[in-house]
Design an enzyme around this catalytic site. Structure first.
Site, PDB file in Angstrom:
ATOM      1  N   TYR A  90       0.824  -1.218   0.000  1.00  0.00           N
ATOM      2  CA  TYR A  90       0.000   0.000   0.000  1.00  0.00           C
ATOM      3  C   TYR A  90       0.858   1.268   0.000  1.00  0.00           C
ATOM      4  CZ  TYR A  90      -4.241  -2.717   0.229  1.00  0.00           C
ATOM      5  OH  TYR A  90      -5.260  -3.576  -0.095  1.00  0.00           O
ATOM      6  N   ASP A 112      -8.241   5.472  -5.147  1.00  0.00           N
ATOM      7  CA  ASP A 112      -7.413   6.635  -5.504  1.00  0.00           C
ATOM      8  C   ASP A 112      -8.201   7.912  -5.178  1.00  0.00           C
ATOM      9  OD1 ASP A 112      -8.994   7.595  -7.826  1.00  0.00           O
ATOM     10  OD2 ASP A 112      -8.352   5.741  -8.794  1.00  0.00           O
ATOM     11  N   HIS A 131     -14.890   1.587  -0.744  1.00  0.00           N
ATOM     12  CA  HIS A 131     -13.825   0.623  -0.453  1.00  0.00           C
ATOM     13  C   HIS A 131     -12.617   1.267   0.241  1.00  0.00           C
ATOM     14  CE1 HIS A 131     -15.422  -2.247  -3.826  1.00  0.00           C
ATOM     15  NE2 HIS A 131     -16.177  -2.231  -2.762  1.00  0.00           N
ATOM     16  N   GLY A 170     -17.206   2.744 -15.850  1.00  0.00           N
ATOM     17  CA  GLY A 170     -15.972   1.968 -15.699  1.00  0.00           C
ATOM     18  C   GLY A 170     -15.999   0.931 -14.608  1.00  0.00           C
ATOM     19  N   SER A 174     -16.970  -3.224 -13.842  1.00  0.00           N
ATOM     20  CA  SER A 174     -17.285  -4.505 -14.490  1.00  0.00           C
ATOM     21  C   SER A 174     -18.587  -5.099 -13.967  1.00  0.00           C
ATOM     22  CB  SER A 174     -16.156  -5.505 -14.236  1.00  0.00           C
ATOM     23  OG  SER A 174     -16.063  -5.759 -12.847  1.00  0.00           O
ATOM     24  N   ASN A 188     -19.219   2.275 -20.225  1.00  0.00           N
ATOM     25  CA  ASN A 188     -18.127   1.317 -19.977  1.00  0.00           C
ATOM     26  C   ASN A 188     -17.473   0.929 -21.304  1.00  0.00           C
ATOM     27  OD1 ASN A 188     -16.970  -0.119 -17.635  1.00  0.00           O
ATOM     28  ND2 ASN A 188     -17.423  -1.945 -18.834  1.00  0.00           N
ATOM     29  N   LEU A 189     -16.245   0.468 -21.195  1.00  0.00           N
ATOM     30  CA  LEU A 189     -15.500   0.059 -22.390  1.00  0.00           C
ATOM     31  C   LEU A 189     -16.246  -1.012 -23.172  1.00  0.00           C
ATOM     32  CD1 LEU A 189     -12.736   0.802 -23.570  1.00  0.00           C
ATOM     33  CD2 LEU A 189     -11.768  -1.111 -22.309  1.00  0.00           C
ATOM     34  N   GLU A 190     -16.874  -1.910 -22.433  1.00  0.00           N
ATOM     35  CA  GLU A 190     -17.592  -3.018 -23.078  1.00  0.00           C
ATOM     36  C   GLU A 190     -18.871  -3.292 -22.303  1.00  0.00           C
ATOM     37  OE1 GLU A 190     -14.377  -5.709 -22.619  1.00  0.00           O
ATOM     38  OE2 GLU A 190     -14.694  -5.905 -20.467  1.00  0.00           O
ATOM     39  N   ALA A 226     -13.891   5.952 -21.027  1.00  0.00           N
ATOM     40  CA  ALA A 226     -14.518   6.891 -20.097  1.00  0.00           C
ATOM     41  C   ALA A 226     -14.133   8.338 -20.407  1.00  0.00           C
ATOM     42  CB  ALA A 226     -14.119   6.531 -18.667  1.00  0.00           C
TER      43      ALA A 226
HETATM   44  P1  NAD Z   1     -12.861  -4.044 -12.662  1.00  0.00           P
HETATM   45  O1  NAD Z   1     -11.391  -4.098 -12.907  1.00  0.00           O
HETATM   46  O2  NAD Z   1     -13.573  -5.251 -12.247  1.00  0.00           O
HETATM   47  O3  NAD Z   1     -13.580  -3.548 -14.020  1.00  0.00           O
HETATM   48  C1  NAD Z   1     -13.190  -2.405 -14.710  1.00  0.00           C
HETATM   49  C2  NAD Z   1     -14.206  -2.150 -15.815  1.00  0.00           C
HETATM   50  O4  NAD Z   1     -13.827  -0.965 -16.456  1.00  0.00           O
HETATM   51  C3  NAD Z   1     -14.271  -3.248 -16.885  1.00  0.00           C
HETATM   52  O5  NAD Z   1     -15.624  -3.563 -17.173  1.00  0.00           O
HETATM   53  C4  NAD Z   1     -13.591  -2.622 -18.095  1.00  0.00           C
HETATM   54  O6  NAD Z   1     -14.184  -3.018 -19.315  1.00  0.00           O
HETATM   55  C5  NAD Z   1     -13.855  -1.145 -17.857  1.00  0.00           C
HETATM   56  N1  NAD Z   1     -12.822  -0.261 -18.404  1.00  0.00           N
HETATM   57  C6  NAD Z   1     -11.477  -0.487 -18.492  1.00  0.00           C
HETATM   58  N2  NAD Z   1     -10.880   0.581 -19.031  1.00  0.00           N
HETATM   59  C7  NAD Z   1     -11.854   1.496 -19.283  1.00  0.00           C
HETATM   60  C8  NAD Z   1     -11.858   2.801 -19.825  1.00  0.00           C
HETATM   61  N3  NAD Z   1     -10.731   3.396 -20.224  1.00  0.00           N
HETATM   62  N4  NAD Z   1     -13.035   3.451 -19.944  1.00  0.00           N
HETATM   63  C9  NAD Z   1     -14.199   2.854 -19.543  1.00  0.00           C
HETATM   64  N5  NAD Z   1     -14.260   1.636 -19.022  1.00  0.00           N
HETATM   65  C10 NAD Z   1     -13.096   0.971 -18.873  1.00  0.00           C
HETATM   66  O7  NAD Z   1     -13.095  -2.839 -11.659  1.00  0.00           O
HETATM   67  P2  NAD Z   1     -14.278  -2.558 -10.622  1.00  0.00           P
HETATM   68  O8  NAD Z   1     -15.593  -2.874 -11.250  1.00  0.00           O
HETATM   69  O9  NAD Z   1     -14.014  -1.210 -10.061  1.00  0.00           O
HETATM   70  O10 NAD Z   1     -14.049  -3.651  -9.452  1.00  0.00           O
HETATM   71  C11 NAD Z   1     -12.750  -4.098  -9.051  1.00  0.00           C
HETATM   72  C12 NAD Z   1     -12.324  -3.847  -7.617  1.00  0.00           C
HETATM   73  O11 NAD Z   1     -10.935  -3.490  -7.618  1.00  0.00           O
HETATM   74  C13 NAD Z   1     -13.014  -2.743  -6.890  1.00  0.00           C
HETATM   75  O12 NAD Z   1     -13.359  -3.266  -5.662  1.00  0.00           O
HETATM   76  C14 NAD Z   1     -11.974  -1.618  -6.698  1.00  0.00           C
HETATM   77  O13 NAD Z   1     -12.006  -1.143  -5.366  1.00  0.00           O
HETATM   78  C15 NAD Z   1     -10.648  -2.276  -6.907  1.00  0.00           C
HETATM   79  N6  NAD Z   1      -9.675  -1.453  -7.718  1.00  0.00           N
HETATM   80  C16 NAD Z   1      -9.567  -0.099  -7.558  1.00  0.00           C
HETATM   81  C17 NAD Z   1      -8.681   0.663  -8.347  1.00  0.00           C
HETATM   82  C18 NAD Z   1      -8.576   2.171  -8.151  1.00  0.00           C
HETATM   83  O14 NAD Z   1      -8.705   2.649  -7.035  1.00  0.00           O
HETATM   84  N7  NAD Z   1      -8.333   2.969  -9.209  1.00  0.00           N
HETATM   85  C19 NAD Z   1      -7.921   0.017  -9.325  1.00  0.00           C
HETATM   86  C20 NAD Z   1      -8.044  -1.384  -9.455  1.00  0.00           C
HETATM   87  C21 NAD Z   1      -8.934  -2.102  -8.658  1.00  0.00           C
END
Ligand code: NAD
Length: 233
Positions: free
Chosen positions: A60, A98, A113, A173, A175, A199-201, A217
């Site tokens: 962390y 973040d 979270h 953004g 999943s 979302n991307l997909e 996004a």
């Molecule tokens: P995930 O990784 O499960 O899904 C990310 C989603 O975003 C996917 O559906 C993907 O298709 C989409 N995506 C990827 N790039 C994109 C873009 N440029 N524009 C639009 N969509 C885009 O993430 P989640 O649903 O947030 O769940 C995962 C867990 O991991 C959460 O609990 C989260 O707390 C944690 N996490 C947080 C961070 C962060 O703080 N930035 C980073 C990684 C994971």
């Protein structure tokens, strides 16, 4: 889009790792469920911290340090610009740890979270803002204020109320594979408000949204806000 947005005042965003991806923070799915090459079991659950606080803090500390290298992208900034607009009351529920929403100008951000830039005292439970590296002698005293697997989300009681008062729910953004966030669209549907997925997909929850758009996004969010909410960004 078949939604009348003329009476929209309260807007709730739900954001996930995808919104920060273009700022340089990797998503969870990007990496086969690994976070910076560590499995979740090694770094993101209470047992891991009890077993090896050094590894967990080092992980962390590194992630907190990485925040100095990233900046909010146009998606965070567009939500920030909308938050400043008097016609709307904007809340952001984020799964992200973040601080890019805050730096992008969003006013009401609920980190379900937890936050990388916050640590929690193991004895008192008090949290405090923290930008640096937790030193080794403090590893047992302070823990990252992150919701680990198996722990309760933050503000769990406030979220149904927020969504209950919303006129529009927008997911960006995420999943929609991690609960409880994945179920928030059902809460919004129960309240009969329009729901939008950006979302991307497509995701396993796309079918439950009033409208979905696929793309990055940084393009989709400013475009949606300008086109449908009439805000010049
Ligand atoms: P995930 O990784 O499960 O899904 C990310 C989603 O975003 C996917 O559906 C993907 O298709 C989409 N995506 C990827 N790039 C994109 C873009 N440029 N524009 C639009 N969509 C885009 O993430 P989640 O649903 O947030 O769940 C995962 C867990 O991991 C959460 O609990 C989260 O707390 C944690 N996490 C947080 C961070 C962060 O703080 N930035 C980073 C990684 C994971």
């Amino acid at each position: 889009m078949e939604i009348d947005l003329t009476k929209v005042k309260n807007i709730v965003f739900l954001t996930g790792a995808g919104i920060s991806q273009e700022s340089g923070i990797k998503t969870f799915r990007d990496q086969d469920g690994l976070w910076e090459n560590h499995s979740i079991q090694e770094v993101a659950c209470p047992k891991a911290y009890a077993r090896d606080p050094n590894l967990v803090h080092r992980f962390y500390n590194l992630r907190r340090a990485q925040l100095h290298e990233v900046e909010p992208n146009p998606a965070h900034k567009a939500i920030g610009a909308l938050s400043k607009c008097k016609n709307f009351n904007v809340s952001v529920i984020t799964q992200n740890v973040d601080d890019l929403h805050e730096r992008g100008g969003a006013k009401k951000v609920l980190h379900m979270h937890g936050e990388l830039r916050r640590i929690r005292n193991n004895e008192t439970g008090q949290t405090r803002y923290f930008e640096g590296q937790v030193p080794e002698e403090q590893f047992q005293i302070w823990r990252p204020d992150i919701v680990w697997f198996g722990e309760d989300i933050k503000c769990g009681d406030k979220i149904p109320e927020l969504i209950g008062q919303a006129d529009l729910f927008i997911a960006v953004g995420t999943s929609s594979q991690v609960y409880p966030a994945a179920g928030f669209v059902s809460m919004a549907n129960f309240n009969q408000i329009p729901t939008v997925e950006l979302n991307l997909e497509k995701t396993q929850m796309s079918q439950y949204y009033t409208t979905t758009f696929q793309g990055k996004a940084s393009m989709l969010v400013p475009e949606f806000i300008q086109t449908y909410l009439g805000i010049k960004i």
